[in-house]
Scaffold this motif. Structure first.
Motif, mmCIF file in Angstrom:
data_model
loop_
_atom_site.group_PDB
_atom_site.id
_atom_site.type_symbol
_atom_site.label_atom_id
_atom_site.label_comp_id
_atom_site.label_asym_id
_atom_site.label_seq_id
_atom_site.Cartn_x
_atom_site.Cartn_y
_atom_site.Cartn_z
ATOM 1 N N THR A 89 0.410 -1.242 -0.211
ATOM 2 C CA THR A 89 -0.085 0.577 -0.020
ATOM 3 C C THR A 89 1.094 0.960 0.355
ATOM 4 N N GLY A 90 2.308 1.289 -0.005
ATOM 5 C CA GLY A 90 3.457 2.094 0.089
ATOM 6 C C GLY A 90 3.932 2.240 1.335
ATOM 7 N N ALA A 91 5.192 2.886 1.366
ATOM 8 C CA ALA A 91 5.816 2.897 2.131
ATOM 9 C C ALA A 91 5.493 4.102 2.985
ATOM 10 N N GLY A 92 5.257 3.399 4.408
ATOM 11 C CA GLY A 92 5.174 4.666 5.797
ATOM 12 C C GLY A 92 3.088 4.448 5.873
ATOM 13 N N SER A 93 2.879 4.096 4.645
ATOM 14 C CA SER A 93 0.915 4.423 4.463
ATOM 15 C C SER A 93 0.339 3.269 5.764
ATOM 16 N N ALA A 94 0.478 2.431 6.600
ATOM 17 C CA ALA A 94 0.448 2.248 7.421
ATOM 18 C C ALA A 94 -1.218 1.831 7.751
ATOM 19 N N PRO A 95 -1.721 0.872 6.593
ATOM 20 C CA PRO A 95 -3.257 0.693 6.311
ATOM 21 C C PRO A 95 -3.611 0.078 8.439
ATOM 22 N N PHE A 96 -5.225 0.113 8.972
ATOM 23 C CA PHE A 96 -5.186 0.129 10.177
ATOM 24 C C PHE A 96 -6.217 -0.632 9.802
ATOM 25 N N HIS A 97 -7.150 0.026 9.049
ATOM 26 C CA HIS A 97 -9.061 -0.422 9.413
ATOM 27 C C HIS A 97 -9.162 -0.788 7.728
ATOM 28 N N ALA A 98 -10.709 -1.887 7.650
ATOM 29 C CA ALA A 98 -10.438 -1.651 6.379
ATOM 30 C C ALA A 98 -12.275 -2.556 6.355
ATOM 31 N N ALA A 99 -12.810 -2.040 5.402
ATOM 32 C CA ALA A 99 -14.146 -2.375 5.274
ATOM 33 C C ALA A 99 -14.939 -3.241 3.935
ATOM 34 N N LEU A 100 -15.260 -3.723 3.464
ATOM 35 C CA LEU A 100 -15.147 -4.589 1.976
ATOM 36 C C LEU A 100 -16.862 -3.907 1.069
ATOM 37 N N SER A 101 -16.453 -3.108 0.705
ATOM 38 C CA SER A 101 -17.698 -2.980 -0.300
ATOM 39 C C SER A 101 -17.718 -3.491 -1.701
ATOM 40 N N GLY A 102 -18.649 -4.245 -1.598
ATOM 41 C CA GLY A 102 -18.489 -4.931 -3.387
ATOM 42 C C GLY A 102 -16.863 -5.399 -3.313
#
Length: 340
Positions: free
Chosen positions: A104-117
């Motif tokens: 997801t890119g250096a330093g992006s730090a993804p924490f939370h997620a939700a699926l839509s379609g």
């Protein structure tokens, strides 16, 4: 505070669940296809796998900074943002093995997620550089997009919520600063369009947990204050029914039947979970996850509740001040059919 005539059910030692080899957790997800419970641990970078009886089966490792766990509609795939790996991990629920990992890119730090379609939205970043990104899943080569909302709208990666019953709707909640706020986005197009933002809805502090009812019409919330679980109509965020609980609300989950589990981290010996039928003003059952042996001895973890999809079992992540590790507690027969 009083919540009606429902008694608090003290858990016996035999009901205290399975000791887990972790002292912290971020999220849990329940897979109906394989009857498995997945529990993420940010600190060890692992996801524990248990069965419906709460027994540990395996551990998925090498998931640095794993936080949210988002199941596909068919329960075959588990998506897991890796805040310390700057990636989204794609896990096969049948084999409990990683199938792919999308940077997801250096330093992006993804924490939370939700699926839509066929799009996985993820809250990423820290402090006032946070935003929302997306991972397209309907193409041969999944594509990552960042910066879908302006940086500074949230003071850290926002909590996210979606529902198949509300296609094209994405809810984001402030988790890191008080007072809290909620935003609703239309994500039916190529980029999110802000439809509504409410600051401190219902007097809420920052949000610990979000859930959307099966009909897609109501957002359920848990925030440290006020000492009750609030709901808001979608998409206009008008305040809806209140589910009475006590201090401090930290978890909320809703079953496919519409039953609501409202969880708290109370400072006194008291129920940890209040179970409601949808729209009810009083709980049909309350649950204490651990016998109280002193001030604040037992507690429910934030975002520590998840229903089995058929609504017959509730899974909870609990802790106890006298123990180093957390526990997975299974509350059987959690659903109560309507009278008549």
């Amino acid at each position: 505070m009083s919540v009606g005539a429902a008694p608090a059910t003290q858990a016996t030692p035999a009901d205290r669940g399975t000791a887990l080899p972790i002292a912290y957790h971020c999220d849990l997800a329940v897979d109906a296809r394989h009857k498995r419970v997945f529990i993420s641990d940010y600190m060890t970078g692992s996801v524990l796998v248990a069965d419906y009886q709460g027994r540990l089966i395996s551990t998925i490792k090498n998931l640095p900074g794993v936080c949210d766990l988002e199941l596909s509609a068919d329960s075959r795939t588990l998506y897991a943002p890796l805040a310390l790996g700057d990636a989204i991990s794609v896990i096969d629920t049948g084999t409990a093995r990683q199938r792919a990992r999308h940077a997801t890119g250096a330093g992006s730090a993804p924490f939370h997620a939700a699926l839509s379609g066929r799009t996985l939205f993820f809250g990423y970043g820290e402090q006032w550089e946070a935003s929302i990104g997306s991972l397209s899943l309907g193409t041969a080569t999944p594509k990552v997009r960042l910066g879908l909302i302006p940086e500074g709208d949230f003071s850290g990666a926002p909590l996210l919520a979606t529902s198949p019953a509300a296609p094209g709707t994405l809810v984001a909640g402030e988790q890191n600063s008080t007072p809290g706020h909620l935003s609703v986005y239309d994500v039916s197009g190529t980029s999110p369009v802000l439809r509504k933002t409410v600051r401190q809805p219902g007097g809420s502090s920052s949000f610990s947990d979000l859930a959307i009812t099966p009909d897609g019409k109501t957002l359920l919330t848990a925030s440290g204050a006020p000492y009750r679980h609030l709901s808001f109509r979608l998409p206009d965020l008008a305040e809806g029914r209140t589910y009475p609980s006590t201090s401090y609300p930290n978890s909320v989950a809703v079953s496919a039947r519409g039953d609501v589990a409202a969880g708290v981290n109370s400072i006194e010996p008291a129920p940890d979970v209040y179970l409601y039928r949808s729209g009810a003003g009083s709980p049909y059952r309350t649950v204490s996850l651990a016998p109280a042996t002193g001030y604040h001895a037992g507690y429910l973890r934030p975002r520590g509740l998840a229903w089995a999809p058929d609504g017959t079992r509730l899974f909870a992540i609990s802790g106890h001040n006298d123990e180093p590790n957390l526990r997975l507690v299974v509350v059987p027969s959690a659903h109560q059919p309507k009278a008549g």
